[in-house]
Scaffold this motif. Structure first.
Motif, PDB file in Angstrom:
ATOM      1  N   ASN A 131       2.150   1.475  -8.319  1.00 52.81           N
ATOM      2  CA  ASN A 131       2.605   0.493  -7.336  1.00 52.81           C
ATOM      3  C   ASN A 131       2.056  -0.896  -7.635  1.00 52.81           C
ATOM      4  O   ASN A 131       2.614  -1.903  -7.196  1.00 52.81           O
ATOM      5  N   SER A 150      -2.206   2.328   1.831  1.00 51.68           N
ATOM      6  CA  SER A 150      -0.943   2.302   1.092  1.00 51.68           C
ATOM      7  C   SER A 150      -0.278   0.928   1.077  1.00 51.68           C
ATOM      8  O   SER A 150       0.785   0.758   0.477  1.00 51.68           O
ATOM      9  N   HIS A 192       0.400  -2.668  -0.126  1.00 51.12           N
ATOM     10  CA  HIS A 192       0.173  -3.481  -1.326  1.00 51.12           C
ATOM     11  C   HIS A 192      -0.698  -4.694  -1.030  1.00 51.12           C
ATOM     12  O   HIS A 192      -1.477  -5.137  -1.878  1.00 51.12           O
TER      13      HIS A 192
END
Length: 613
Positions: free
Chosen positions: A303, A340, A342
Motif C-alpha cells: 500500500n 490501515s 495511509h
C-alpha cells in the motif's frame, strides 16, 4: 501528500574513529544500537571479516564532531575470540552482546560479551566474556537479539551453523548471579511449542509480563511468533505460546525485531531468500488472546511501497513506531491514527542524506530523548559502511517537510553510473556516453502520494547519439523526467503507470534517421512523439489535471518563456488513483544489446509548480 514526520536526517561517517588503535578494522558493519542514558553503542558484526570494534557516541555532544565518538576493539576479551555480534541488552549497568554467526567453523558462536558502562570504554578490565555454548547440554550459539526483563537477559535464537541450522534454543542469564558461573545460565529449546517447528527468530521485546519474539527463517519462511510469560518457569512448555501468522496470511513470514506501545506489539518485516522481502507488518492487540487470529492486524506494505523492502527493526517512542531502513526506506507510523490509514504512515528514502550519497543500509534502531539512531551495516554501493545516521521525529522547530518545487538536482540520489559520465549542478544534469541497458538513475523520493496532479516545467537537450553501423534499423531511448513508485535497480519490473519523458533516436546503418521527445506510459506501448533537432534546447511543461487524471499532456516549446508552442503530446490510460513517489531527472533506458551505442543529453530547469493530493 502524506504528512512527513521525519525531521532532518544527520549522517556522520564514523569509519576511521580511533583507527590508529585498531588498524586492522574500521568502524563499519554494525548490527544494532542501544542507549544507556548518555551514550549510543553500536554492536560489531561483520566487515568482510568478523570484528569486535564497539563504537560509541556521546549524546551530550555534537553528532558530527569526531570528538563526540570513541571506539574499542573488544574482539579478544578474556582470551576468547569475541567477534561478530547481533543485538544488545542493557540491564541498567551492563550491556550484553548477543553472539551471532561468524566466519570461523562452526560458523556461529556462543561467547557472550559484557561491558560495564560505569567503567572506561577503553579499559580491558571494563569488559568480560563467557562461553555459554554448552549450557544445559544444548547447542547455544548463533543468536540475533537480546532482551532484558528486569532480572534475566534472554538471547534470541537464530542460526547455529553455516548451513540451515536455524534453531530455537533460548539462552538466559541471571543478572543477580556471577557472570562467569555456569549455574547462572540456563537454556530451553522451544522448537516444539505448539507442535512446531519453531526455528529461527530475530529480536524480542518485553511488555508487561511477556516477552515477544519475531519469527525469522529465510530458508523455511516461517511465521510462528512466540510469547513467553516471564513470571512462569522458563523451561516449562506451558509458559510459552505460539501463533502461526502464515495461517492468517501466507505472506506474513520472516518478521524482525518487535516493539510495543501501550496497546499493541508491532513486528517488523524482514528479508526472505534471494532478497525478496516480507510483505506485512504484523500488529498484536494485547487486550485479546495471543493465539486468536482476530487479535492480529496485518498491514500490507504494498500500500506504501509497490516493491516493499525489509525494515529489520522497529522502535516505539512518543507516539511513533519507527521502522529502520534495512535498505533505502525509513517508515514511521503515527499510533494515534488507524493502522490501515495511509495518512498514518510516512515512507522516506534515506539515500543521499546530509550530503552522503550512500547513506542507506541500516539494521538496529534506538532512541534518546530527541533522536532515533540507526546502526550502519551494509548496502549495495559500499558493501559495509560506517555512515551513522540519526533523525528527529517529528520535525524540528521551524523546519518544514521537503516538498517538490524548484528542484535542486544535487540533492538527488545518483545510482552508480555505468559507462556514462554525469555532470550535476543544482539546476541541470548532463549525461555523456550512456548506453542501452546501463542502470543509471538520478532521482529523489518525496514520500507516498507526493505526485498526483502535476504541472512541471523542465528542459531537455539531445547532445549526440551513435550506434554501430548495422544494416537493420536500431532505436535507443533514454528517460529524462520520469515519475514512478520504483527506485533505481527496479527497471526490469516497470508497470504500466510509470510516466516517462524519453529521448528517442532511430538509426539505419549507424546513421541517425530521426530523433524525438516521446511521452510514454511505460509498458503501455509506444507513446506519442515529436521530432527534434540535435543540440537544441526544448522547453517543456508536463500537465496532469484533477479533472482528467487518466490523461497526461506534454507541451513542447521553442523558448524559455514558453510562448512558441511546437507540439502537444497526449498520453492516456493512467489509473485515476495513481500517485507517484519518485521524481527522476535521469532514468536508464532499454535493455543491453551487446552492440556499440551511446547517447548524451541534458535535463534541467525542473520546477514542480503544482503537486496537490
Amino acid at each position: 501528500m502524506t504528512s512527513n514526520y521525519f525531521g532532518r536526517l544527520q549522517v556522520f561517517n564514523a569509519k576511521e574513529i580511533d583507527l590508529d588503535e585498531h588498524p586492522d578494522f574500521y568502524c563499519e558493519g554494525y548490527s544494532d544500537v542501544i542507549f544507556d542514558g548518555q551514550y549510543i553503542y553500536y554492536c560489531p558484526y561483520d566487515q568482510a571479516a568478523d570484528h569486535g570494534v564497539v563504537l560509541r557516541y556521546n549524546t551530550a555532544k555534537p553528532f558530527k564532531d569526531t570528538n563526540s565518538w570513541d571506539s574499542y576493539d573488544a574482539g579478544n576479551t578474556d582470551g576468547l575470540r569475541t567477534k561478530s555480534y547481533w543485538g544488545m541488552a542493557f540491564d541498567g549497568r551492563f550491556i550484553y552482546f548477543a553472539p551471532s554467526k561468524c566466519r570461523v567453523a562452526p560458523y556461529a558462536h556462543g561467547k557472550i560479551l559484557r561491558y560495564d558502562t560505569q567503567a572506561p570504554l577503553k579499559a580491558a578490565s571494563s569488559w568480560a566474556a563467557y562461553d555459554a555454548e554448552a549450557t544445559d547440554g544444548l547447542i547455544c550459539r548463533g543468536y540475533r537479539g537480546a532482551v532484558f526483563d528486569g532480572r534475566y537477559v534472554y538471547f534470541v535464537p537464530y542460526r547455529n551453523d553455516d548451513s540451515w541450522g536455524f534453531h530455537a534454543v533460548f539462552l538466559r542469564y541471571d543478572t543477580q548471579a556471577p557472570f562467569k558461573d555456569a549455574s547462572s545460565w540456563s537454556a530451553f529449546d522451544a522448537q516444539n511449542i505448539g507442535g512446531g517447528p519453531n526455528k529461527g527468530y530475530w529480536g524480542g521485546v518485553l511488555d508487561g509480563d511477556y516477552l515477544y519474539f519475531a519469527p525469522y527463517n529465510w530458508y523455511a519462511d516461517h511465521g510462528r511468533a512466540l510469547r513467553y510469560n516471564i513470571i512462569r518457569p522458563f523451561k516449562e512448555a506451558s509458559s510459552w505460546d505460539v501463533i502461526n501468522l502464515a495461517a492468517i496470511n501466507a505472506n506474513c513470514v520472516n518478521l524482525a525485531s518487535p516493539a510495543a506501545d501501550a496497546n499493541f506489539v508491532y513486528f517488523s518485516p524482514g528479508e526472505r531468500m534471494f532478497r525478496t522481502y516480507a510483505l506485512f507488518i504484523a500488529r498484536y492487540n494485547k487486550s485479546k488472546p495471543f493465539t486468536d487470529p482476530a487479535a492480529w492486524d496485518l498491514f500490507d506494505l504494498r500500500n506504501l511501497e509497490p516493491y516493499p523492502q525489509a525494515h529489520a527493526a522497529c522502535f516505539f517512542y512518543g507516539k511513533y513506531v519507527l521502522f529502520g531502513a534495512y535498505n533505502n526506506d525509513l517508515l514511521a507510523y503515527d499510533t494515534e491514527k488507524p493502522f490501515s490509514d495511509h495518512a498514518a504512515w510516512t515512507v522516506r528514502d534515506v539515500a543521499n542524506s546530509d550530503g552522503e550519497m550512500h547513506s542507506f543500509g541500516y539494521r538496529g534502531v534506538a532512541a534518546d530523548d530527541q533522536y532515533f539512531y540507526f546502526s550502519p551495516a551494509e548496502n549495495d554501493a559500499l558493501i559495509v559502511h560506517g555512515l551513522a545516521m540519526r533523525c528527529r521525529v517529528p520535525l524540528c522547530v521551524n523546519q518544514s517537510p521537503p516538498v517538490p518545487g524548484v528542484e535542486n538536482l544535487t540533492t538527488y540520489y545518483l545510482e552508480e553510473p555505468g559507462y556514462g559520465t554525469f555532470d550535476i549542478t543544482s539546476s541541470r544534469v548532463r549525461v555523456i556516453g550512456t548506453r542501452l541497458g546501463d542502470d543509471e538513475y538520478l532521482y529523489k523520493c518525496y514520500g507516498f502520494g507526493a505526485f498526483r496532479e502535476l504541472e512541471v516545467d523542465f528542459e531537455v537537450k539531445l547532445l549526440e547519439a551513435s550506434y554501430e553501423p548495422l544494416p537493420e534499423q536500431r532505436t535507443i531511448k533514454h528517460g529524462t523526467l520520469c515519475f514512478s513508485n520504483k527506485r533505481a535497480g527496479q527497471r526490469e519490473s516497470l508497470d504500466t503507470d510509470d510516466l516517462a519523458i524519453q529521448l528517442r533516436v532511430d538509426f539505419l546503418s549507424g546513421v541517425v534517421q530521426h530523433s524525438y521527445i516521446q511521452l510514454d506510459r511505460l509498458n503501455g506501448g509506444e507513446g506519442p512523439r515529436f521530432e527534434i533537432a540535435i543540440d537544441t534546447d526544448y522547453y517543456c511543461t508536463l500537465i496532469r489535471e484533477a479533472a482528467s487524471l487518466d490523461t497526461v499532456q506534454l507541451k513542447i516549446y521553442a523558448d524559455a518563456e514558453r510562448t512558441g508552442l511546437l507540439a502537444t503530446l497526449t498520453q492516456t490510460g493512467f489509473s485515476a488513483s495513481r500517485v507517484w513517489r519518485f521524481i527522476y531527472a535521469v532514468r536508464g533506458g532499454g535493455e543491453w544489446t551487446g552492440e556499440d551505442n551511446a547517447c548524451s543529453f541534458e535535463c534541467g530547469g525542473v520546477e514542480v509548480r503544482q503537486s496537490i493530493d
